[in-house]
Design an enzyme around this catalytic site. Structure first.
Site, PDB file in Angstrom:
ATOM      1  N   CYS A 381       0.836  -1.201   0.000  1.00 33.52           N
ATOM      2  CA  CYS A 381       0.000   0.000   0.000  1.00 33.52           C
ATOM      3  C   CYS A 381       0.874   1.255   0.000  1.00 33.52           C
ATOM      4  CB  CYS A 381      -0.992  -0.052   1.167  1.00 33.52           C
ATOM      5  SG  CYS A 381      -2.466   0.906   0.823  1.00 33.52           S
ATOM      6  N   HIS A 507      -3.602  -5.050   0.658  1.00 37.31           N
ATOM      7  CA  HIS A 507      -2.960  -5.584   1.869  1.00 37.31           C
ATOM      8  C   HIS A 507      -3.036  -7.113   1.887  1.00 37.31           C
ATOM      9  CE1 HIS A 507      -2.318  -1.847   4.171  1.00 37.31           C
ATOM     10  NE2 HIS A 507      -3.381  -1.405   3.509  1.00 37.31           N
ATOM     11  N   GLU A 509      -1.449  -9.145   3.608  1.00 37.77           N
ATOM     12  CA  GLU A 509      -1.249  -9.724   4.945  1.00 37.77           C
ATOM     13  C   GLU A 509      -2.561 -10.138   5.608  1.00 37.77           C
ATOM     14  OE1 GLU A 509      -0.835  -6.572   4.115  1.00 37.77           O
ATOM     15  OE2 GLU A 509      -1.085  -5.164   5.769  1.00 37.77           O
TER      16      GLU A 509
HETATM   17  N1  GLN Z   1      -2.009   6.747   2.942  1.00 42.58           N
HETATM   18  C1  GLN Z   1      -2.118   5.996   1.743  1.00 42.58           C
HETATM   19  C2  GLN Z   1      -3.508   6.116   1.124  1.00 42.58           C
HETATM   20  O1  GLN Z   1      -4.445   6.496   1.762  1.00 42.58           O
HETATM   21  C3  GLN Z   1      -1.759   4.544   1.975  1.00 42.58           C
HETATM   22  C4  GLN Z   1      -2.711   3.838   2.872  1.00 42.58           C
HETATM   23  C5  GLN Z   1      -2.195   2.506   3.348  1.00 42.58           C
HETATM   24  O2  GLN Z   1      -0.997   2.240   3.302  1.00 42.58           O
HETATM   25  N2  GLN Z   1      -3.080   1.655   3.846  1.00 42.58           N
HETATM   26  O3  GLN Z   1      -3.691   5.813  -0.029  1.00 42.58           O
END
Ligand code: GLN
Length: 538
Positions: A381, A507, A509
């Site tokens: 992310c 994600h 994970e």
């Molecule tokens: N802050 C970034 C976004 O909102 C990444 C978010 C994250 O890593 N879950 O896109």
């Protein structure tokens, strides 16, 4: 309808005793007995969900397929059982009141005074019944510690629930602490006595006590606890500290906890088949090699903030017969002291998800260091977004390229908001959330890992790869190897001529289990174990 059995789990003395793990492990054990099990978490705080809380306050926010932002204990439940969690598995005080107040405004209670008993408690009981539909057993964990003011309505609701459902259909398990006091050279049962006393004052008599201890309790101590807490000696169990959390179901089984639960709930099952868990624990304890992975982030002082991530890395290790040693690196330190000091001796680098601009330059430096020195890199992310920023700045020469989250005036917003996110006014539950499909390109690290072209992964972010820069970046060698099926969203980026460099907007994970390690974590650890530069031990 099935006659569902209910297990209520409360916690005493102090938090962090591992209630969530205990609930998940009981789920694992009962599932191994052939039962269809689900878990629920009732959280006493007033937030509607933990999505708006800082990881420093509350630990990780666990995301489900249906896009709920939930308590991290739901992550334990999914890792230990095969049941998918969703919106309906996590209830907070905020949700209960929201629903009751909506009904009141609609006029559902016309003429009545709306009160904690029965309106709030009925709402809680309805939720417990509804979520359990179709399951043999529902394990309901009540957040917080007995004695907290805010958990009272939940405890009152489960007290009523047991009376309605009957003794053989609902039991209370209380997890408590039996400390070993070094100066006295003995274990102390008083905190447990007090905790059970507090529970009994509000009308709940536990059926089973799970005592968290350093060592197994003697029969004498168990007898003492039984006497003071009004339970049978055979209902006092040791929840001994273990070095591998996946050992908990096995330890509980050896103590006879599953047999006791099955006896109290008057069920008929076979013996639990625990081979899979034995195999996981065996592999965990007997690795043939080890690697050191640097996790470069900003929530590094609180490992609960990256709970699923840490576990997924362990799973990747299990899949490779490899111990994964983690070196948590504060990305702000990299900004001040440089990459070499922290990353010179690691086998692989991972930049996890995150929000806010603190430490992001250090993450970009880490991505660059991994790219240039051919160290396996996994960006999740935010970690993917920062790898894209490095590529734009240092390969394509786009000076001051950035995500518009961190620099609204950047001349090269390679990560940006989509028009629909620009309109968002309320922060709660308004990100791109939950499961989204993704098409994987062949001949890529991603395809090699997944072995298939269609995947689905969970998201939680506002910003996206900016397609205006797609051609410019890919012309310079960045690969987009995963996209949304309509082609509009970049989901996975990779670079060529590198042992393993992958960033994903989702994600992974959240979907890894010890018995089913996630393919990307498996491949990442495999790449780390092939790296000969690191010292492995951290
Ligand atoms: N802050 C970034 C976004 O909102 C990444 C978010 C994250 O890593 N879950 O896109």
């Amino acid at each position: 309808m099935k006659n569902t059995k209910f297990i209520f789990i409360t916690g005493g003395v102090l938090s962090s005793l591992g209630k969530g793990l205990a609930a998940a492990s009981i789920g694992a054990l009962l599932e191994c007995c052939g039962l269809k099990v689900t878990n629920q978490k009732l959280d006493p705080y007033i937030n509607v969900d933990p999505g708006t809380m800082s990881p420093f306050q509350h630990g990780e926010v666990f995301v489900t397929d249906d896009g709920a932002e939930t308590d991290l204990d739901l992550g334990h439940y999914e890792r230990f059982t095969s049941t998918s969690m969703g919106k309906c598995n996590n209830l907070t005080t905020g949700q209960v009141y929201y629903s009751v107040i909506t009904k009141e405004r609609r006029g559902d209670y016309l003429g009545k005074t709306v009160q904690v008993i029965p309106h709030i408690t009925n709402e809680i009981k309805d939720f417990i019944y509804k979520t359990a539909e179709g399951y043999d057993v529902s394990i309901v964990e009540i957040g917080g510690t007995v004695g907290d003011i805010e958990s009272l309505p939940f405890l009152e609701a489960i007290r009523q629930f047991r009376n309605e459902a009957g003794k053989q259909n609902a039991i209370f398990i209380h997890l408590t602490w039996v400390p070993f006091i070094k100066t006295a050279g003995e274990v102390k049962t008083k905190p447990t006595q007090h905790s059970v006393k507090a529970l009994r004052e509000i009308g709940i008599q536990p059926d089973i006590l799970l005592c968290r201890t350093e060592n197994f309790l003697s029969e004498d101590i168990k007898a003492k606890i039984a006497l003071f807490c009004n339970v049978e000696v055979s209902s006092v169990f040791t929840a001994k500290d273990v070095s591998c959390i996946y050992e908990v179901p096995l330890v509980f089984h050896r103590e006879g906890l599953d047999a006791k639960i099955i006896e109290l709930l008057n069920m008929w099952t076979g013996r639990p088949r625990l081979e899979e868990w034995e195999d996981v624990v065996n592999k965990f304890h007997n690795p043939s090699r080890q690697v050191c992975v640097a996790v470069v982030g900003k929530y590094i002082n609180l490992t609960d903030s990256y709970k699923s991530l840490n576990e997924a890395l362990v799973h990747g290790g299990i899949a490779n017969n490899c111990r994964v040693n983690l070196k948590f690196v504060d990305s702000e330190k990299i900004e001040i002291e440089g990459t070499d000091k922290y990353l010179a001796d690691v086998d692989a680098i991972l930049v996890p998800g995150g929000f806010g601009d603190r430490g992001i330059e250090g993450m970009i430096m880490a991505a660059r260091y991994a790219r240039e020195n051919k160290i396996p890199y996994f960006g999740i992310c935010l970690g993917m977004q920062m790898a894209v920023v490095d590529y734009a700045r240092n390969v394509c020469g786009f000076k001051d390229a950035n995500s518009s989250e961190f620099n609204a005036k950047t001349p090269y917003p390679v990560i940006d908001l989509l028009p629909e996110q620009r309109k968002v006014k309320e922060k709660g539950a308004s990100m791109r959330l939950g499961a989204w499909p993704c098409a994987v390109e062949s001949n890529s690290f991603a395809h090699e890992a997944y072995g298939q072209k269609e995947i689905s992964e969970r998201h939680r972010h506002r910003y996206e790869f900016n397609n205006e820069y797609k051609k410019k970046l890919t012309d310079k060698g960045l690969r987009i190897t995963g996209i949304s099926p309509d082609g509009s969203l970049a989901e996975i980026v990779e670079i060529k001529d590198h042992p393993w460099f992958l960033g994903c907007q989702f994600h992974p994970e959240f979907k890894s289990k010890p018995t089913k390690p996630h393919p990307l974590f498996k491949k990442f650890i495999e790449a780390a174990s092939k790296n000969t530069r690191g010292k492995s031990g951290c």
